[in-house]
Structure formats: C-alpha cells, structure tokens
Write an enzyme that holds these catalytic residues in place. Structure first.
Site, PDB file in Angstrom:
ATOM      1  N   LYS A 115       0.825  -1.217   0.000  1.00  0.00           N
ATOM      2  CA  LYS A 115       0.000   0.000   0.000  1.00  0.00           C
ATOM      3  C   LYS A 115       0.852   1.257   0.000  1.00  0.00           C
ATOM      4  O   LYS A 115       0.471   2.271  -0.593  1.00  0.00           O
ATOM      5  CB  LYS A 115      -0.948   0.012   1.204  1.00  0.00           C
ATOM      6  CG  LYS A 115      -2.108  -0.940   1.033  1.00  0.00           C
ATOM      7  CD  LYS A 115      -3.272  -0.580   1.935  1.00  0.00           C
ATOM      8  CE  LYS A 115      -4.460  -1.470   1.643  1.00  0.00           C
ATOM      9  NZ  LYS A 115      -5.519  -1.352   2.638  1.00  0.00           N
ATOM     10  N   LYS A 207      -5.108 -10.242  -6.983  1.00  0.00           N
ATOM     11  CA  LYS A 207      -6.273 -10.342  -6.100  1.00  0.00           C
ATOM     12  C   LYS A 207      -7.396  -9.417  -6.572  1.00  0.00           C
ATOM     13  O   LYS A 207      -7.131  -8.311  -7.017  1.00  0.00           O
ATOM     14  CB  LYS A 207      -5.805  -9.924  -4.700  1.00  0.00           C
ATOM     15  CG  LYS A 207      -6.732 -10.274  -3.580  1.00  0.00           C
ATOM     16  CD  LYS A 207      -6.144  -9.805  -2.255  1.00  0.00           C
ATOM     17  CE  LYS A 207      -6.089  -8.298  -2.168  1.00  0.00           C
ATOM     18  NZ  LYS A 207      -5.699  -7.778  -0.848  1.00  0.00           N
ATOM     19  N   LYS A 210     -10.791  -3.710  -4.115  1.00  0.00           N
ATOM     20  CA  LYS A 210     -11.632  -2.508  -4.189  1.00  0.00           C
ATOM     21  C   LYS A 210     -10.936  -1.400  -4.965  1.00  0.00           C
ATOM     22  O   LYS A 210     -11.582  -0.534  -5.526  1.00  0.00           O
ATOM     23  CB  LYS A 210     -11.879  -1.963  -2.772  1.00  0.00           C
ATOM     24  CG  LYS A 210     -12.738  -2.833  -1.889  1.00  0.00           C
ATOM     25  CD  LYS A 210     -12.720  -2.278  -0.459  1.00  0.00           C
ATOM     26  CE  LYS A 210     -13.408  -3.212   0.514  1.00  0.00           C
ATOM     27  NZ  LYS A 210     -13.101  -2.924   1.908  1.00  0.00           N
TER      28      LYS A 210
HETATM   29  P1  TYM Z   1     -10.837  -5.501   3.899  1.00  0.00           P
HETATM   30  O1  TYM Z   1     -11.828  -4.435   4.173  1.00  0.00           O
HETATM   31  O2  TYM Z   1      -9.774  -5.249   2.891  1.00  0.00           O
HETATM   32  O3  TYM Z   1     -11.587  -6.814   3.436  1.00  0.00           O
HETATM   33  C1  TYM Z   1     -12.672  -7.350   4.178  1.00  0.00           C
HETATM   34  C2  TYM Z   1     -12.595  -8.860   4.169  1.00  0.00           C
HETATM   35  O4  TYM Z   1     -12.658  -9.344   2.828  1.00  0.00           O
HETATM   36  C3  TYM Z   1     -11.564 -10.226   2.584  1.00  0.00           C
HETATM   37  N1  TYM Z   1     -11.135 -10.089   1.189  1.00  0.00           N
HETATM   38  C4  TYM Z   1     -11.041 -11.103   0.328  1.00  0.00           C
HETATM   39  N2  TYM Z   1     -11.299 -12.421   0.470  1.00  0.00           N
HETATM   40  C5  TYM Z   1     -11.133 -13.195  -0.625  1.00  0.00           C
HETATM   41  N3  TYM Z   1     -10.712 -12.722  -1.833  1.00  0.00           N
HETATM   42  C6  TYM Z   1     -10.443 -11.418  -2.016  1.00  0.00           C
HETATM   43  N4  TYM Z   1     -10.057 -10.952  -3.186  1.00  0.00           N
HETATM   44  C7  TYM Z   1     -10.610 -10.541  -0.897  1.00  0.00           C
HETATM   45  N5  TYM Z   1     -10.444  -9.199  -0.718  1.00  0.00           N
HETATM   46  C8  TYM Z   1     -10.766  -8.950   0.555  1.00  0.00           C
HETATM   47  C9  TYM Z   1     -10.473  -9.768   3.548  1.00  0.00           C
HETATM   48  O5  TYM Z   1      -9.536 -10.793   3.788  1.00  0.00           O
HETATM   49  C10 TYM Z   1     -11.279  -9.399   4.765  1.00  0.00           C
HETATM   50  O6  TYM Z   1     -11.546 -10.558   5.542  1.00  0.00           O
HETATM   51  N6  TYM Z   1      -7.682  -5.299   7.768  1.00  0.00           N
HETATM   52  C11 TYM Z   1      -8.979  -5.774   7.345  1.00  0.00           C
HETATM   53  C12 TYM Z   1     -10.132  -5.257   8.176  1.00  0.00           C
HETATM   54  C13 TYM Z   1      -9.976  -5.439   9.649  1.00  0.00           C
HETATM   55  C14 TYM Z   1     -10.144  -6.634  10.361  1.00  0.00           C
HETATM   56  C15 TYM Z   1      -9.935  -6.304  11.725  1.00  0.00           C
HETATM   57  C16 TYM Z   1     -10.436  -7.947   9.992  1.00  0.00           C
HETATM   58  C17 TYM Z   1      -9.682  -4.458  10.541  1.00  0.00           C
HETATM   59  N7  TYM Z   1      -9.660  -4.991  11.808  1.00  0.00           N
HETATM   60  C18 TYM Z   1      -9.995  -7.274  12.729  1.00  0.00           C
HETATM   61  C19 TYM Z   1     -10.508  -8.901  11.009  1.00  0.00           C
HETATM   62  C20 TYM Z   1     -10.289  -8.577  12.352  1.00  0.00           C
HETATM   63  C21 TYM Z   1      -9.192  -5.337   5.908  1.00  0.00           C
HETATM   64  O7  TYM Z   1      -8.582  -4.401   5.433  1.00  0.00           O
HETATM   65  O8  TYM Z   1     -10.178  -6.007   5.261  1.00  0.00           O
END
Ligand code: TYM
Length: 345
Positions: A115, A207, A210
């Site tokens: 990032k 991947k 967003k």
């Molecule tokens: P974020 O917002 O990027 O994504 C949310 C969830 O979606 C999953 N994900 C995917 N799974 C499969 N294939 C993909 N292409 C894909 N893109 C995203 C992510 O793995 C995630 O589970 N850091 C985290 C948010 C967070 C969090 C937490 C999660 C903040 N605090 C505590 C668990 C526990 C994030 O940026 O997810």
C-alpha cells in the site's frame, strides 16, 4: 493456557466497491458463524483513514458496509454490528499495543509495503501501525475466532504475537489480578473453503480488490444483473476446455478462479464443479456462472439499496451495536489498565 469463551470478531473497511471477494472470503463466513457463536462485526472506519478519504463518501461507505452485512443475513439484534470509531476503546488499546508490538514485526508486513508503494516516506504513520489497531479490534473483546480472507493471514499472525507478548510481559500482574496465566486469547484465523482468495476477472494472478482501477476486474455487490453478466462474459480465460479434475487447474489461474467462485457460490467443492463442467467449453460454464451469480447477488444488491434509502435506520443500528460493544470493550480496558498499573477511578 487459560481457557476463553469462544467469540467471533471480524471487520470490513468502508472504502467503497464491496466486491465478490469480500462476500465469499469474509461475509458469507460471518453469516454462517452466527449459528454457532456470538459474533461481533465491525465497520472499521478508523482503518479507512490510514489513506485519504473524502468525508461524504466515507459516511456513505460506512452505511453501505452496514447495509451489506444486514442484506447478506447478519442479524444485528442477536449479534453486534457497529462502526469502530463509536467505540473509543479500539484506539485506546491500539496505543497500548503500539508499545507491545516491535518495529521489526511491523517492518515485515507485506500489506504495508504494497500500500505504501515506492513513496514510503510519505505514507501515514497510521498505515504503518494499522496491524496494531487490528489486534486491538479483536482483543478488546478477547475474541477467539476471526473469519477473514487469505490476505489478512499475516495480520492475524501479528495479532497472535501481540497477545502472546502482552501475556508474557505482564505474566505476574495478570496472575495477581486473577486472570491465571494469560489475559488475551491467541485469536485463530478462520480461512477456509474454495474462495479465500478471489482473483481479478482480468488477471488471475492478481487479487480482486476494491482499489483496482478497472471496474471490470471485480463484481461489486451493487452491480445489476446486466453488469454482472457482462463482466463474467468478458472475464479472461484460456483457450483450453475445463479439466475434469482439480489437478488440471494448476497453472491456469483464470480457470481456477472462476471454478472457485462457482464452487463457493453454490457451497460445493471445486471437484464437484468440474464433475459437471469438465471437458466443456468456457462459454457454457460462464453462462451457468452468470445465472448462479445473478440469483445469489441480485437479492443482496436490491436489499442493500432498500436499506441505504433509509440512512437513519442504519445509523440507529450502528448506535445500538456500538453501545453494546462499548460495554464489553470497557470491561477489557479496565482490566488492561489494572494489569499495566494505571490508576483509574
Ligand atoms: P478488507 O476491508 O480489505 O476486506 C474485508 C474482508 O474481505 C476479505 N477479502 C477477500 N477475500 C477473498 N478474496 C479477495 N479478493 C478478498 N479481498 C478482501 C479480507 O480478507 C477481509 O476478511 N484489515 C482488514 C479489516 C480489519 C479486520 C480487523 C479484519 C480491521 N480490523 C480485525 C478482522 C479482524 C481489511 O482491510 O479487510
């Protein structure tokens, strides 16, 4: 080690373009776990601001993720749905974890490197410290299980390291205050099924994300049926017919990805998908994938729109969830302060 009551926590960033990867990798798991566990699902707005956000868009995106949770079937009465910034204990515990986590640990985080890119000097301190806040999100509830996609695995490992170090650093004080040999559980990542890493529809080695500039690379939860159909029809494939066995998907990332999506959407494994479609042309398979995707995602998209047309109701759900979450978080923070030796009234 002390035993902990099983509790599920996970979070999703309100950064727009919620997509099929978020749905299959995370949100469908959130929904399923409601049957067996108490669950807390968080719209992580404090994480979102580690990169610049437009305030109006952020507000709309917080409501959109909340609407998605509910439209996918999470029950905000039986479980907790809330936005992170309404529970100040997340930021409070994150500071304490900033003092537990080591620079060397954070330096290894691949997501920060990706990032921040080449202009690392210009990245926010928040982006660097992000994994300590994520550990705080989970551990402020002393949660034991965390459903996430594959890309969050390294962050979860760091959360475990932070919990372990805190338990070690304060072992005597933890025992003195009656918490046995460990105050924090070591949270377990739940990363399972055929779609833990959904890939871009334009490039099976990247991947689904967003932030991909090409909207054709992903299926958004709010895409209408025509858009979903068009994106799947245009998805990159290779000239070979589909294999009859899973081994034949090796070195065919685009085929592997589409078969994985089909499997996850119909809740079967890839082997079973190939039993039906192996040997056939992509066009036949894609037509079936369009039907399946539209039938699963269509109702979610329209329910999200309906919910988002009444922002006051969404805000009320977040307020209620936040109040319930804060009660739990405050209890943990009080104990953490006692363990650290802070004075509190
Ligand atoms: P974020 O917002 O990027 O994504 C949310 C969830 O979606 C999953 N994900 C995917 N799974 C499969 N294939 C993909 N292409 C894909 N893109 C995203 C992510 O793995 C995630 O589970 N850091 C985290 C948010 C967070 C969090 C937490 C999660 C903040 N605090 C505590 C668990 C526990 C994030 O940026 O997810």
């Amino acid at each position: 080690m002390a035993s902990f009551k099983e509790l599920v926590f996970s979070g999703v960033q309100p950064t727009g373009n919620l997509h099929l990867g978020n749905y299959l990798g995370a949100i469908t798991k959130f929904v399923a776990l409601q049957e067996s566990h108490d669950c807390i699902y968080c719209v992580v707005d404090l994480h979102a601001i580690t990169v610049p956000q437009d305030p109006k868009a952020l507000t709309a995106n917080i409501r959109e993720v909340t609407a998605a949770f509910i439209a996918c079937g999470i029950d905000p009465k039986k479980h907790i749905i809330f936005n992170q910034s309404q529970v100040p204990q997340h930021a409070e515990l994150a500071w304490i974890f900033n003092c537990t986590a080591r620079l060397g640990w954070l330096n290894r985080m691949t997501q920060f490197k990706e990032k921040a890119g080449k202009d690392r000097e210009n990245a926010s301190v928040g982006l660097y410290a992000y994994p300590a806040l994520m550990a705080a999100d989970i551990l402020v509830y002393r949660a034991t299980h965390v459903p996430v996609g594959e890309d969050q695995k390294q962050h979860l490992e760091l959360s475990r390291d932070i919990a372990q170090k805190f338990n070690n650093d304060f072992v005597d004080s933890i025992a003195y205050h009656g918490f046995g040999d460990a105050f924090f559980p070591l949270p377990e990542p739940l990363i399972q099924g055929p779609a833990t890493r959904v890939m871009s529809l334009r490039d099976g080695t990247k991947k689904m994300s967003k932030s991909d500039p090409s909207d054709n690379s992903r299926i958004n939860l709010t895409d209408d049926a025509d858009t979903v159909a068009q994106k799947i029809r245009r998805a990159k494939t290779d000239p070979e017919p589909l294999p009859s066995e899973e081994a034949g998907l090796e070195d065919r990332p685009e085929a592997d990805n589409l078969v994985g999506i089909f499997a996850a959407l119909s809740d079967i494994d890839k082997e079973s998908v190939l039993r039906d479609f192996g040997g056939g042309q992509f066009s036949t398979f894609k037509a079936a994938l369009v039907d399946l995707s539209v039938s699963k995602l269509g109702p979610i998209g329209s329910e999200m729109k309906r919910l988002q047309s009444d922002p006051a109701s969404i805000d009320a759900i977040l307020a209620d969830g936040s109040a319930r979450a804060e009660k739990l978080a405050r209890r943990t923070m009080d104990s953490v302060k006692d363990i650290l030796g802070f004075i509190r009234s």
